[in-house]
Design a protein around this motif. Sequence first.
Motif, PDB file in Angstrom:
ATOM      1  N   UNK A  67       1.054  -1.176  -0.084  1.00 50.99           N
ATOM      2  CA  UNK A  67       0.244  -0.121   0.429  1.00 50.99           C
ATOM      3  C   UNK A  67       1.092   0.931  -0.003  1.00 50.99           C
ATOM      4  N   UNK A  68       0.452   2.377  -0.545  1.00 53.10           N
ATOM      5  CA  UNK A  68       1.045   3.991  -0.349  1.00 53.10           C
ATOM      6  C   UNK A  68       0.496   4.131   0.913  1.00 53.10           C
ATOM      7  N   UNK A  69       2.097   4.549   1.333  1.00 49.32           N
ATOM      8  CA  UNK A  69       2.489   4.940   3.233  1.00 49.32           C
ATOM      9  C   UNK A  69       1.417   6.159   3.184  1.00 49.32           C
ATOM     10  N   UNK A  70       0.979   7.150   1.769  1.00 50.21           N
ATOM     11  CA  UNK A  70       0.603   8.522   1.448  1.00 50.21           C
ATOM     12  C   UNK A  70      -1.293   8.583   1.577  1.00 50.21           C
ATOM     13  N   UNK A  71      -1.626   6.298   1.707  1.00 51.97           N
ATOM     14  CA  UNK A  71      -3.109   6.568   1.127  1.00 51.97           C
ATOM     15  C   UNK A  71      -3.436   6.107   2.897  1.00 51.97           C
TER      16      UNK A  71
END
Length: 498
Positions: A67-71
């Motif tokens: 997963x994208x940490x920004x999400x």
Amino acid sequence: MKYVIGIDIGTSAVKSVLVSAEGKVVCEHSESYPLHRPEPGWSEQNPEDWADRTIASLRRLMEKSEADPADVEGLSFSGQMHGLVLVDSKGKVLRPAILWNDTRTTQQCRKIEKTLGSKLLDIARNRALEGFTLPKILWVQEHEPEILSQADLFLLPKDYVRYRLTGSLGMDYSDAAGTLLLDVANKVWSSEIAEAFDLPLSLCPQLVESSELTGTLLPEVAEAAGLLPSTRVFAGGADNACGAIGAGILGEGKTMCSIGTSGVVLSYESRKDINPQGKMHFFNHGEENAFYVMGVTLAAGHSLSWFKDTFAKEASFDHLLEGIEAVPAGSGGLLFTPYISGERTPHADADIRGSFIGMDSGHTLKHFARSVMEGITFSLRESIDIIRQSGKDITEVTAIGGGALNEVWLQMQADIFNANIIKLESEQGPAMGAAMLAAYGCEWFSSLAECAKVFIRPAKTYSPDPEQAEVYSGLFGIYQDVYGQTKDLNERLAAYRK
């Protein structure tokens, strides 16, 4: 895609779950840590192990999920209750944490009862039991006064982990309710209880709501965990409160039964003036300005594990329980009481022990196994009945934990409780409740109840069979007689236990 993370600080491991906005568990990861027993009856852990393994669990969760940490918009916690963590003015841990299952504090419990009398139930709404936090503080006060003199605050397990991740100190109401220092109904630390034991009220941390924003990740923690420093961190709650949220126990009449090592019956309560007089626990909920009543069977799943390990060690649980539905209700007149570790509800008795009653030569391993399952469920029925006697109409119970994995046991619960039993589509327990607190804190939903409509989906309902329910009603009356008729025998046998 956006996500939240729920972190459950358990007794043997930390579990992290990554949950999507649709309530789907995308990924999960657990990391274990040791339990130390330096003396008989003692149970301790190193708080740094919780923090280190939590960060490691988060990193693996992010790596596995890709997963994208920004999400990841936020995270929150569930934690084992009652464990005492003492820190100095710089946040340094002063001694190993004394856990909920540590039993060294019997003398301190008696001291609390003698000092406070009826005020204890009036203010803290719970009896003085060895597992709670105040007896542990008093033990340190008596045996390690130099440690207590250095203490600036006491924390509970998840609160220490949150401090290590954010630098923010505090405690939510649902966990504070298990300390015996909280005025549960009024949601303030009790100066009357603290002063009765010469404890400064400043030892108690700031109180916050479970869904309250408590900060963001420290930069070095974020880097180690594979997340962004801007990730929002919410207070979280006690494991049972989060388990209730994760099972959708968020309105009047909502009740759950959790069968794990111990067994819990928990029911939502909106009235703050309820006082079960120590028959059951009364705690603040993770939902704001709500409460729950809770009964506990100390050896629920543990009774079945003990039975298998002792009498069918080579068998799997599936093999042990295969064909058990062919054994009639009542197990051929064989009755088991699950007091192998003492009992909590409705008998707070550390000395009572279990029984098999009615054995004859016609009984087989399957009869014994079924009687163990029935005895565990009878014990939980006692908590159901206490809640019903308070005026609640319990017609539906959500089942979680190991007891929700076996269809025969689910039907048995329906028949013994005389209520519909709801099995969930995906049951993640307290970790899901923690994720829901983060989702609500991130303002994805207007309430936890709205969140539950999206995150929690029933899979199957088990309805009581009227004939079976009638049979079990008669057996339950016999079961209730066993405690009183074996109490004296067990007290006399105690001298022979080695």
